[in-house]
Design an enzyme around this catalytic site. Structure first.
Site, short mmCIF file in Angstrom:
data_model
loop_
_atom_site.label_atom_id
_atom_site.label_comp_id
_atom_site.label_asym_id
_atom_site.label_seq_id
_atom_site.Cartn_x
_atom_site.Cartn_y
_atom_site.Cartn_z
CB CYS A 129 -65.28 87.11 -26.80
SG CYS A 129 -66.17 88.23 -27.84
CB CYS B 94 -48.75 83.78 -19.15
SG CYS B 94 -48.32 83.06 -20.73
#
Ligand SMILES: [Zn+2]
Length: 481
Positions: free
Chosen positions: A251, A434
């Site tokens: 998640c 990133c």
């Protein structure tokens, strides 16, 4: 004026209720301090159920009122309520699935509810883990959850396990319960929970959710011994092999919509209540299993929920037990000894997505060094390539960065590099960034291999540690999401 009075009145009443709760907590603390936690694990004492034995009625007057609305549902009735009253339920994981599941199961009036979780509450949990609150951030999730559940239904006996379920503790914990809910979010927990449920013959309600999708299965029901055709399939029957570790998205990485995981947790509670009130046997022996007629076995199914689909619920029928299943077939290699001795290495079986480390030190630059170079006029001409997905880039990005998502670059590295600004000189260095510094390494390597570096004329460097390092070393105001 009147509404102000109402508000003041409501606040006075809330203060009274909170003071009462505080008084109860102090009493509980005093009791725990005198008694000391057994085996280093907190065991909550049962309360208010002891006076039932001599009563004319099987439930207390308060319980008839409390459970009345569900007792008059024809499929529950007094028989179903008494079965709930005798049932013990284990919830593994006090997160997005476990919170709503625990709330409804506690509310329904089971005898005991155990919750296993070794994590503490974080602010990023709160949008979906509804038993926790801003005031319990930093506490054990099990304590935060049980605190809330006691307010909801003090008649249940709660047990807190402030640890993750492991091969070492699984048998001891699971053996105390009639039914298990897998509310975890990683394959290694799923295999362990399924295996221990097969070994101890416990039915298992398993669910998962990611982004806007969820799934739900009832496993090991009926909970017959390994080798019996009368038992329902286990997790290994459905998924004999775990997904590749680098495809497992949690998640935290993939995102999750609160009510989606909430819906799956609520459905787990529905299924658990259905199983218990239909007459779940408290212990299963081989003899019990022989009584089951394989012809009337419940047909196992997988429920899929997809919030964005025009028809959000779908059901896929599943096969019965797999004849060669490692855990539940007659050829099963799983034994209580192999599980507890550690010879089954769940972490190794499921693999782990280790941090990427594919570049040499010369191919990387630190966030601090990159920040210095941004301020140096002679080195300003460069390209900052942010390879996070667009939805993350839109939340926040470093000024001047260009977004080309990792998934797009992985799918199709267009070697005309359409994202390079036309005005940028052919030798302008490229810095790749990133979120955590893993994907950017893969992209850096890929761009170099594609020839964009022009044999060293243009440098392509990875920003080590990604935007997490940027926040830590350069810009503390960077929003962590
Ligand atoms: Zn199986």
């Amino acid at each position: 004026m009147e509404s102000e009075n109402d508000e003041a009145q409501a606040l006075r009443q809330l203060i009274l209720a909170t003071e009462l709760r505080l008084k109860n907590l102090k009493e509980e603390l005093a009791e725990v301090e005198t008694r000391g936690p057994p085996h280093g694990r907190a065991e909550e004492t049962p309360n208010e159920l002891e006076s039932l034995k001599d009563s004319k009625w099987p439930l207390t007057a308060e319980e008839y009122l409390r459970y009345g609305r569900q007792m008059i549902v024809p499929s529950i009735g007094i028989q179903g309520q008494l079965r709930l009253h005798a049932a013990s339920v284990l919830i593994v994981g006090a997160g997005g699935l476990g919170c709503p599941a625990a709330a409804y199961i506690a509310g329904a009036g089971v005898k005991s509810l155990g919750i296993v979780d070794g994590d503490t509450v974080e602010v990023s949990n709160l949008h979906r883990q509804i038993l926790h609150s801003s005031s319990t951030v930093g506490l054990w999730k099990v304590d935060s959850a049980i605190h809330n559940l006691k307010g909801l239904n003090p008649n249940v006996e709660y047990r807190a396990y402030r640890e993750h379920l492991s091969p070492e503790n699984a048998a001891d914990i699971v053996s105390r319960y009639d039914i298990v809910l897998d509310c975890t979010d990683h394959p290694k927990s799923r295999y362990l929970i399924s295996d221990i449920c097969v070994l101890l013959q416990k039915p298992l309600v398993s669910a998962s959710a990611l982004r806007t999708d969820g799934q739900l299965m009832i496993l090991n029901h009926p909970a017959a011994p390994p080798g019996s055709n009368a038992g329902g399939p286990c997790y290994r029957c459905i998924f004999p092999k775990p997904p590749p570790a680098n495809q497992v998205v949690s998640c935290g990485d993939g995102g999750i919509l609160g009510p989606v995981v909430g819906a799956m947790g609520v459905l787990q509670a529905v299924e658990a209540i259905k199983l218990i009130t239909a007459g779940l046997k408290v212990s299963h022996t081989s003899d019990d299993a022989e009584l089951q007629d394989p012809k009337v076995l419940p047909s196992p199914s997988l429920l899929l929920f997809s919030a964005n689909s025009p028809s959000p619920f779908r059901t896929v029928r599943l096969r019965q037990r797999r004849p060669d299943c490692f855990a539940c077939s007659s050829q099963a290699g799983l034994t209580p000894e192999s599980l507890t001795s550690g010879s089954l290495d769940y972490v190794a079986f499921c693999g782990s997505a280790a941090p990427v480390n594919i570049l040499s030190a010369e191919e990387q630059i630190s966030a601090a060094q990159y920040s210095e170079l941004r301020n140096d006029d002679s080195k300003k001409e460069h390209v900052l390539l942010d390879v996070r997905e667009k939805v993350q880039f839109d939340i926040c990005h470093v000024d001047g960065s260009i977004n080309v998502p990792f998934s797009k670059l992985q799918r199709d590295l267009d070697t005309t590099y359409p994202w390079l600004p036309e005005t940028s000189p052919a030798d302008a260095p490229i810095y790749v960034i990133c979120r955590l510094g893993n994907d950017s390494q893969v992209v850096t390597r890929k761009l170099k291999e594609s020839g964009l570096g022009d044999n060293g004329k243009r440098s392509i460097l990875d920003i080590k540690g990604g935007l997490m390092a940027w926040k830590k070393d350069v810009d503390s105001s960077w929003p962590e999401y």
